[in-house]
Write an enzyme that holds these catalytic residues in place. Structure first.
Site, PDB file in Angstrom:
ATOM      1  N   SER A 274       8.689  11.061   7.198  1.00 46.56           N
ATOM      2  CA  SER A 274       8.527  11.093   8.654  1.00 46.56           C
ATOM      3  C   SER A 274       9.872  11.098   9.363  1.00 46.56           C
ATOM      4  O   SER A 274      10.846  10.524   8.869  1.00 46.56           O
ATOM      5  CB  SER A 274       7.722   9.857   9.083  1.00 46.56           C
ATOM      6  OG  SER A 274       7.765   9.697  10.482  1.00 46.56           O
TER       7      SER A 274
ATOM      8  N   LYS B 158       8.870   4.530   4.343  1.00 45.30           N
ATOM      9  CA  LYS B 158       9.196   5.948   4.139  1.00 45.30           C
ATOM     10  C   LYS B 158      10.624   6.085   3.616  1.00 45.30           C
ATOM     11  O   LYS B 158      10.913   6.890   2.738  1.00 45.30           O
ATOM     12  CB  LYS B 158       9.024   6.745   5.442  1.00 45.30           C
ATOM     13  CG  LYS B 158       7.600   6.861   5.914  1.00 45.30           C
ATOM     14  CD  LYS B 158       6.711   7.521   4.865  1.00 45.30           C
ATOM     15  CE  LYS B 158       5.265   7.625   5.301  1.00 45.30           C
ATOM     16  NZ  LYS B 158       4.392   8.157   4.224  1.00 45.30           N
TER      17      LYS B 158
ATOM     18  N   TYR C  88       6.613   0.205   8.585  1.00 44.85           N
ATOM     19  CA  TYR C  88       6.066   1.536   8.243  1.00 44.85           C
ATOM     20  C   TYR C  88       7.227   2.506   7.988  1.00 44.85           C
ATOM     21  O   TYR C  88       7.308   3.119   6.918  1.00 44.85           O
ATOM     22  CB  TYR C  88       5.173   2.083   9.372  1.00 44.85           C
ATOM     23  CG  TYR C  88       4.994   3.565   9.250  1.00 44.85           C
ATOM     24  CD1 TYR C  88       5.736   4.442  10.041  1.00 44.85           C
ATOM     25  CD2 TYR C  88       4.146   4.099   8.290  1.00 44.85           C
ATOM     26  CE1 TYR C  88       5.616   5.807   9.885  1.00 44.85           C
ATOM     27  CE2 TYR C  88       4.027   5.467   8.122  1.00 44.85           C
ATOM     28  CZ  TYR C  88       4.778   6.311   8.935  1.00 44.85           C
ATOM     29  OH  TYR C  88       4.669   7.670   8.764  1.00 44.85           O
TER      30      TYR C  88
ATOM     31  N   ASN D 209       0.810  -1.224   0.000  1.00 40.22           N
ATOM     32  CA  ASN D 209       0.000   0.000   0.000  1.00 40.22           C
ATOM     33  C   ASN D 209       0.843   1.274   0.000  1.00 40.22           C
ATOM     34  O   ASN D 209       0.422   2.319  -0.499  1.00 40.22           O
ATOM     35  CB  ASN D 209      -0.926   0.017   1.226  1.00 40.22           C
ATOM     36  CG  ASN D 209      -2.025   1.060   1.073  1.00 40.22           C
ATOM     37  OD1 ASN D 209      -2.662   1.133   0.019  1.00 40.22           O
ATOM     38  ND2 ASN D 209      -2.185   1.909   2.075  1.00 40.22           N
TER      39      ASN D 209
END
Ligand code: WQD
Length: 343
Positions: free
Chosen positions: A129, A158, A154, A104
């Site tokens: 981030s 990034k 996660y 995703n």
């Protein structure tokens, strides 16, 4: 005013996306919003309209569907920029479901870039981030700090996202600014848009406001045995409206060709570290509400302390956070009271 420049806003009904849609409209742009509604609701559009008087066009598309990505560009062949927010963002969930996060958070990025290149869209802003820094060796952390091995899938998405973008700028006619967010908090002062956490909030401030309004029995503070002045972990909390404004500033930098390199990175924070306990106290002062809390064990994956060196964004981008923690907590509380009434 001539025709507004169209800017594609993926994840544009999300927390940061919706606040950026407002700032774009207030700066004369026209956002084209795509959102799969997996972590928000379509009536965020009404909030954007209430604030700005304009209801942007919206596509309820999943960007993992290549055909849908192509459809957006064929319907909007004159896009002047893309701001890519759409991604899964929960650190804990990414550890349980790594493939969901890699698919995703990376496939849509690649499909968007391929369409951007074929339609000659040359300006791309990426939502990154401070997670990419892990626990920095030196604080405040600046953009030259080494990107450390990600502590979660996660965070890794990034890091990989930035690498995909940097490599693409080297080979193609496209320029990119990656904004490394610190901790966004608060809501638009109008209380027409704000954070809509799904289920039990992962992040500190929505958990605080839900506790204060009686939805949660108490706040659990994850650890008070960190090597910090009061033992609780330190973060750089910035108002989501300041963060939204940083995206408009970055977009204008690219549109006006003021960027010095084809791939640029900026920390977007306040430059100030605040501990969990200080956030609790600040919330109590701002709202007059006593906040019940209990100290429990540390949360796996949390770093002790991270806050931004903001000099590059100030000097190069010409952006600086203007709102305070108190502003953000006041706006977060106003929003919490508003949505509880309407639910
Ligand atoms: C802040 C502090 C917790 C909840 C994450 C992502 C980051 C970005 C922002 C997506 C920590 C403590 C929290 C609670 C607590 N997300 N806490 N009790 O972890 O700094 O950053 O969200 O881009 O990438 O990593 O934010 O708000 O979860 O936690 O004590 O119920 O509050 O331990 O010290 P974090 P957070």
């Amino acid at each position: 005013m001539g025709k507004r420049k169209e800017i594609l806003l993926t994840g544009g009904l999300g927390y940061i996306g919706s606040h950026t849609a407002v700032e774009l409209l207030e700066n004369g742009f026209m956002p084209v919003i795509v959102d799969d509604l997996s972590n928000t609701t379509e009536n965020v559009l009404d909030g954007i309209e209430k604030i700005t008087g304009i209801k942007p066009v919206f596509y309820p598309f999943d960007l993992k569907n290549k055909k849908k990505v192509k459809e957006i560009f064929s319907k909007h062949p004159q896009l002047k920029g893309i701001i890519h927010f759409a991604a899964s963002k929960y650190v804990g969930e990414s550890v349980e479901k790594p493939l969901l996060y890699y698919e995703n958070n990376l496939c849509p990025l690649i499909y968007l870039l391929k369409q951007a290149l074929s339609y000659g869209v040359k300006n791309f802003i990426f939502s990154s981030s401070c997670t990419v820094y892990g626990q920095p060796d030196k604080l405040p952390v600046d953009e030259s700090a080494p990107v450390k091995k990600a502590e979660s899938p996660y965070g890794n998405t990034k890091q990989i996202g930035e690498e995909i973008l940097e490599d693409t700028t080297r080979a193609e006619d496209i320029q990119v600014i990656s904004l490394r967010y610190f901790n966004p908090i608060g809501a638009h002062p109008s209380a027409e848009i704000g954070e809509l956490p799904r289920g039990v909030p992962q992040n500190l401030v929505p958990f605080i406001t839900q506790t204060a309004i009686g939805l949660r029995e108490k706040l659990y503070i994850f650890g008070d045995d960190y090597p910090t002045p009061d033992g609780t972990a330190i973060r750089d909390y910035l108002h989501v409206v300041d963060l939204a404004r940083a995206h408009v500033t970055a977009l204008q930098r690219l549109l006006n060709k003021q960027n010095k390199k084809k791939f640029e990175v900026f920390n977007i924070g306040t430059g100030k570290g605040t501990s969990v306990m200080e956030m609790v106290k600040a919330f109590e002062e701002v709202t007059g509400k006593k906040l019940p809390y209990e100290i429990v064990g540390r949360r796996p994956g949390d770093v002790t302390a991270v806050w931004a060196d903001t000099r590059l964004a100030e000097k190069e981008l010409g952006w600086k956070a203007e709102k305070t923690i108190q502003d953000a907590l006041r706006d977060a509380w106003r929003w919490e009271k508003k949505i509880r009434k309407s639910r």
